[in-house]
Design a protein around this motif. Sequence first.
Motif, PDB file in Angstrom:
ATOM      1  N   GLN A 109    -111.002 -60.095  19.405  1.00  6.92           N
ATOM      2  CA  GLN A 109    -110.465 -58.958  18.650  1.00  6.92           C
ATOM      3  C   GLN A 109    -110.347 -59.272  17.160  1.00  6.92           C
ATOM      4  N   GLN A 110    -109.973 -60.512  16.845  1.00  4.59           N
ATOM      5  CA  GLN A 110    -109.902 -60.935  15.448  1.00  4.59           C
ATOM      6  C   GLN A 110    -110.877 -62.078  15.192  1.00  4.59           C
ATOM      7  N   GLY A 111    -112.007 -62.040  15.865  1.00  3.12           N
ATOM      8  CA  GLY A 111    -113.023 -63.067  15.723  1.00  3.12           C
ATOM      9  C   GLY A 111    -113.700 -63.012  14.360  1.00  3.12           C
ATOM     10  N   LEU A 112    -114.311 -64.104  13.989  1.00  6.02           N
ATOM     11  CA  LEU A 112    -114.931 -64.215  12.672  1.00  6.02           C
ATOM     12  C   LEU A 112    -116.045 -63.196  12.464  1.00  6.02           C
ATOM     13  N   LEU A 113    -116.930 -63.055  13.436  1.00  5.30           N
ATOM     14  CA  LEU A 113    -118.022 -62.091  13.278  1.00  5.30           C
ATOM     15  C   LEU A 113    -117.508 -60.652  13.324  1.00  5.30           C
ATOM     16  N   VAL A 114    -116.504 -60.394  14.144  1.00  6.82           N
ATOM     17  CA  VAL A 114    -115.924 -59.044  14.220  1.00  6.82           C
ATOM     18  C   VAL A 114    -115.265 -58.690  12.898  1.00  6.82           C
ATOM     19  N   MET A 115    -114.522 -59.613  12.336  1.00  6.20           N
ATOM     20  CA  MET A 115    -113.854 -59.362  11.051  1.00  6.20           C
ATOM     21  C   MET A 115    -114.887 -59.168   9.935  1.00  6.20           C
TER      22      MET A 115
END
Length: 121
Positions: A109-115
Motif C-alpha cells: 500500500q505504501q510501497g516504493l513503486l506504488v508511491m
Amino acid sequence: PSVLETVNSVAPAASSGILLAETEAWVQPTALILGPFLNFMSFAMLCRVVASWYPETNLNKLPWSIVAWPSEPLLRLVKGVIPPAFGVDITPVFWLAIFTFFNEILLGQQGLLVMKMKYGI
C-alpha cells in the motif's frame, strides 16, 4: 485550452480520489511484472513448505512440478548456508519471507513503486 476544458480534464482524476503523477516509463511495467512474479514465487515457496510435511510427495508430478521447478534452484542456493532447525529444512520459509518482504516494500500500500506512481516521488 480554456478554463472549462482544464477543469473537465482534471475533474475525473480528482473525483476518483487517486492522484497519479507522471513518472518514468519503467515504473509501471516493472510493477506489472514484479507483482505477479513475487506473488507466484511466494505461493510456490508456501507450497514447498506444505510439501515438506508430506515426504512421500513426488515433486516431479503435476501439480507439484509447477511450483517445484521454479523454486528448486533458489532452495539449492541457500540449503548449505541455512542449517535445518530442529531437523526441518527451513529454506522455503526463508525464501517466503524474502519474497513477501520485497512484495510489501515495492508493491504494498505504501510501497516504493506504488508511491512513485501515485506521487512521482
